[in-house]
Design a protein around this motif. Structure first.
Motif, PDB file in Angstrom:
ATOM      1  N   ASN A 247       0.781  -1.332  -0.093  1.00 56.67           N
ATOM      2  CA  ASN A 247      -0.121  -0.001   0.081  1.00 56.67           C
ATOM      3  C   ASN A 247       0.746   1.200   0.139  1.00 56.67           C
ATOM      4  N   ASN A 248       0.332   2.322  -0.970  1.00 59.64           N
ATOM      5  CA  ASN A 248       1.194   3.484  -0.960  1.00 59.64           C
ATOM      6  C   ASN A 248       0.602   4.448  -0.067  1.00 59.64           C
ATOM      7  N   PHE A 249       0.816   4.109   1.371  1.00 56.69           N
ATOM      8  CA  PHE A 249       0.155   4.935   2.535  1.00 56.69           C
ATOM      9  C   PHE A 249       0.746   6.155   2.706  1.00 56.69           C
ATOM     10  N   PRO A 250       0.106   7.299   2.557  1.00 58.99           N
ATOM     11  CA  PRO A 250       0.514   8.662   2.256  1.00 58.99           C
ATOM     12  C   PRO A 250       1.407   9.190   3.634  1.00 58.99           C
ATOM     13  N   GLY A 251       1.391   8.590   4.661  1.00 56.84           N
ATOM     14  CA  GLY A 251       1.941   8.800   5.847  1.00 56.84           C
ATOM     15  C   GLY A 251       1.045   9.783   6.757  1.00 56.84           C
ATOM     16  N   ASN A 252       1.579  10.182   7.809  1.00 55.76           N
ATOM     17  CA  ASN A 252       0.614  10.927   8.897  1.00 55.76           C
ATOM     18  C   ASN A 252       0.163  12.301   8.246  1.00 55.76           C
ATOM     19  N   TYR A 253      -0.984  12.484   8.579  1.00 52.47           N
ATOM     20  CA  TYR A 253      -1.699  13.684   8.179  1.00 52.47           C
ATOM     21  C   TYR A 253      -0.849  14.926   8.863  1.00 52.47           C
ATOM     22  N   ARG A 254      -0.870  15.988   8.149  1.00 51.04           N
ATOM     23  CA  ARG A 254      -0.198  17.158   8.197  1.00 51.04           C
ATOM     24  C   ARG A 254      -1.171  18.499   8.272  1.00 51.04           C
ATOM     25  N   LEU A 255      -1.023  18.899   9.602  1.00 52.91           N
ATOM     26  CA  LEU A 255      -1.836  20.051   9.669  1.00 52.91           C
ATOM     27  C   LEU A 255      -2.179  21.217   8.791  1.00 52.91           C
TER      28      LEU A 255
ATOM     29  N   LEU B 165     -14.064  11.357  -5.168  1.00 53.33           N
ATOM     30  CA  LEU B 165     -13.212  11.771  -3.836  1.00 53.33           C
ATOM     31  C   LEU B 165     -12.983  13.242  -4.003  1.00 53.33           C
ATOM     32  N   ILE B 166     -13.345  14.251  -3.124  1.00 52.03           N
ATOM     33  CA  ILE B 166     -13.075  15.580  -3.246  1.00 52.03           C
ATOM     34  C   ILE B 166     -12.222  16.016  -2.053  1.00 52.03           C
ATOM     35  N   ARG B 167     -10.940  16.481  -2.294  1.00 50.19           N
ATOM     36  CA  ARG B 167     -10.423  16.699  -1.107  1.00 50.19           C
ATOM     37  C   ARG B 167      -9.553  18.081  -1.274  1.00 50.19           C
ATOM     38  N   GLN B 168      -9.389  18.665  -0.313  1.00 54.01           N
ATOM     39  CA  GLN B 168      -8.628  20.063  -0.148  1.00 54.01           C
ATOM     40  C   GLN B 168      -7.222  19.874   0.616  1.00 54.01           C
ATOM     41  N   SER B 169      -6.178  20.307  -0.058  1.00 53.73           N
ATOM     42  CA  SER B 169      -5.057  20.340   0.664  1.00 53.73           C
ATOM     43  C   SER B 169      -4.203  21.458   0.016  1.00 53.73           C
ATOM     44  N   ASN B 170      -3.481  22.127   0.992  1.00 57.34           N
ATOM     45  CA  ASN B 170      -2.561  23.248   0.813  1.00 57.34           C
ATOM     46  C   ASN B 170      -3.642  24.506   0.043  1.00 57.34           C
ATOM     47  N   GLN B 171      -4.824  24.595   0.794  1.00 58.80           N
ATOM     48  CA  GLN B 171      -5.652  25.317   0.142  1.00 58.80           C
ATOM     49  C   GLN B 171      -6.309  25.272  -1.269  1.00 58.80           C
TER      50      GLN B 171
ATOM     51  N   THR C 187     -10.270   4.361   6.508  1.00 61.47           N
ATOM     52  CA  THR C 187      -9.970   4.065   5.130  1.00 61.47           C
ATOM     53  C   THR C 187     -11.199   4.257   4.253  1.00 61.47           C
ATOM     54  N   LEU C 188     -11.168   4.267   2.931  1.00 61.09           N
ATOM     55  CA  LEU C 188     -12.342   4.448   2.076  1.00 61.09           C
ATOM     56  C   LEU C 188     -13.736   3.551   2.684  1.00 61.09           C
ATOM     57  N   LEU C 189     -13.226   2.310   2.611  1.00 62.27           N
ATOM     58  CA  LEU C 189     -14.149   1.173   3.160  1.00 62.27           C
ATOM     59  C   LEU C 189     -14.821   1.656   4.275  1.00 62.27           C
TER      60      LEU C 189
ATOM     61  N   TYR D 182      -6.728   5.180  -0.845  1.00 63.36           N
ATOM     62  CA  TYR D 182      -7.577   4.289  -0.115  1.00 63.36           C
ATOM     63  C   TYR D 182      -7.703   4.760   1.646  1.00 63.36           C
ATOM     64  N   TYR D 183      -6.811   5.652   1.591  1.00 65.53           N
ATOM     65  CA  TYR D 183      -6.848   6.284   3.104  1.00 65.53           C
ATOM     66  C   TYR D 183      -7.444   7.702   3.138  1.00 65.53           C
ATOM     67  N   LEU D 184      -8.624   7.891   3.786  1.00 71.18           N
ATOM     68  CA  LEU D 184      -9.100   9.277   3.697  1.00 71.18           C
ATOM     69  C   LEU D 184      -8.509  10.255   4.555  1.00 71.18           C
ATOM     70  N   GLN D 185      -8.751  11.424   4.470  1.00 77.49           N
ATOM     71  CA  GLN D 185      -8.173  12.700   5.160  1.00 77.49           C
ATOM     72  C   GLN D 185      -9.074  13.472   5.570  1.00 77.49           C
ATOM     73  N   PRO D 186      -8.794  14.229   6.590  1.00 72.22           N
ATOM     74  CA  PRO D 186      -9.919  15.190   7.238  1.00 72.22           C
ATOM     75  C   PRO D 186     -10.472  16.098   6.126  1.00 72.22           C
ATOM     76  N   ASN D 187     -11.919  16.344   6.295  1.00 70.68           N
ATOM     77  CA  ASN D 187     -12.610  17.147   5.288  1.00 70.68           C
ATOM     78  C   ASN D 187     -12.758  16.581   3.688  1.00 70.68           C
ATOM     79  N   ASP D 188     -12.573  15.189   3.877  1.00 71.51           N
ATOM     80  CA  ASP D 188     -12.646  14.587   2.548  1.00 71.51           C
ATOM     81  C   ASP D 188     -14.257  14.353   2.199  1.00 71.51           C
ATOM     82  N   VAL D 189     -14.756  14.594   0.999  1.00 73.70           N
ATOM     83  CA  VAL D 189     -16.044  14.416   0.710  1.00 73.70           C
ATOM     84  C   VAL D 189     -15.932  13.091  -0.325  1.00 73.70           C
ATOM     85  N   LEU D 190     -17.024  12.284  -0.142  1.00 71.90           N
ATOM     86  CA  LEU D 190     -17.267  11.087  -0.820  1.00 71.90           C
ATOM     87  C   LEU D 190     -18.612  11.300  -1.583  1.00 71.90           C
ATOM     88  N   TYR D 191     -18.775  11.211  -2.924  1.00 73.04           N
ATOM     89  CA  TYR D 191     -19.942  11.248  -3.788  1.00 73.04           C
ATOM     90  C   TYR D 191     -20.081  10.089  -4.496  1.00 73.04           C
TER      91      TYR D 191
END
Length: 237
Positions: A18-26, A162-168, A140-142, A188-197
């Motif tokens: 798995n291409n794990f993106p690492g720990n979430y950055r604020l 998947l709609i994602r906001q990063s670095n504004q 995770t997504l599931l 496969y791993y979700l981040q804060p404020n992600d939107v799934l439609y």
């Protein structure tokens, strides 16, 4: 079906790279909880923001009131200390930086930092669409789709946005739940404020159109029958 072509063994766990993106950055507008623990209770209470009477009274508004919001530059404003920049830091790195800043005012203080604005939004063809808070460091997504009760029978498993906001910046990507490669994807791993439609299948639109046509046909038929009866009765008179 999910991942119908996955080549999994029936006797042992099949490893997935798995291409794990690492720990979430604020990021700006995140909200973190900063708890200060010291032997001096008065000092601890001064630095801690408390609302309500515990977890049982939790509500989304309490997150904002009892946490520290990152401003547009990623700063939080601590009592006495002032602005502390935690933009782009992991939770552990932010905790160490805040610990260093408070060490000038408190001796032998323990700092606990948590991300409390970890929420996701799941919309579209799921059983329980809405916004969900995550009480973990990752999801995770599931798991996210499971929180929303899974897809309905009309959910398109090959077309989940998947709609994602990063670095504004705001971006989106289309995910295929039938593709086993998704399990090794960084998405496969979700981040804060992600939107799934979850997009609907075309068959639902077709059924909706047919239902509308059926209703119109019934109304037209009823009106025609009523008119026929009316004119028949009038002719008999």
């Amino acid at each position: 079906m999910y991942f119908p072509d996955a080549q999994f063994s029936t006797e042992a766990i099949t490893p997935i790279e798995n291409n794990f993106p690492g720990n979430y950055r604020l990021q700006p507008r995140d909200i973190i909880s900063v708890k200060v623990k010291t032997l001096d209770l008065e000092s601890s209470e001064y630095f801690n923001i408390e609302t309500g009477r515990g977890f049982n009274n939790f509500n989304p508004a309490s997150i904002y009131l009892s946490g520290y919001s990152l401003d547009d530059k990623g700063n939080i404003n601590l009592p006495e200390v002032g602005l502390v920049n935690v933009n782009g830091l992991t939770i552990v790195e932010a905790q160490n930086r805040i610990q260093e800043s408070l060490s000038k005012y408190l001796n032998k203080a323990t700092i606990l930092v948590k991300l409390v604005s970890f929420r996701i939004t799941v919309l579209g063809e799921v059983r329980n669409p809405g916004q969900y808070f995550v009480y973990n460091d990752q999801i995770t997504l599931l798991e996210g789709l499971g929180m929303a009760g899974d897809l309905t029978e009309f959910g398109n498993r090959e077309n989940v946005t998947l709609i994602r906001q990063s670095n504004q910046k705001l971006g989106g990507i289309r995910l295929n739940l039938r593709d086993e490669n998704l399990l090794s994807s960084k998405f496969y791993y979700l981040q804060p404020n992600d939107v799934l439609y979850v997009q609907p299948l075309k068959v639902k639109n077709t059924r909706s159109n047919l239902s509308t046509l059926n209703i119109v046909s019934i109304i037209v038929g009823s009106v025609s029958t009523a008119l026929a009866i009316f004119f028949t009765i009038r002719n008999l008179n």
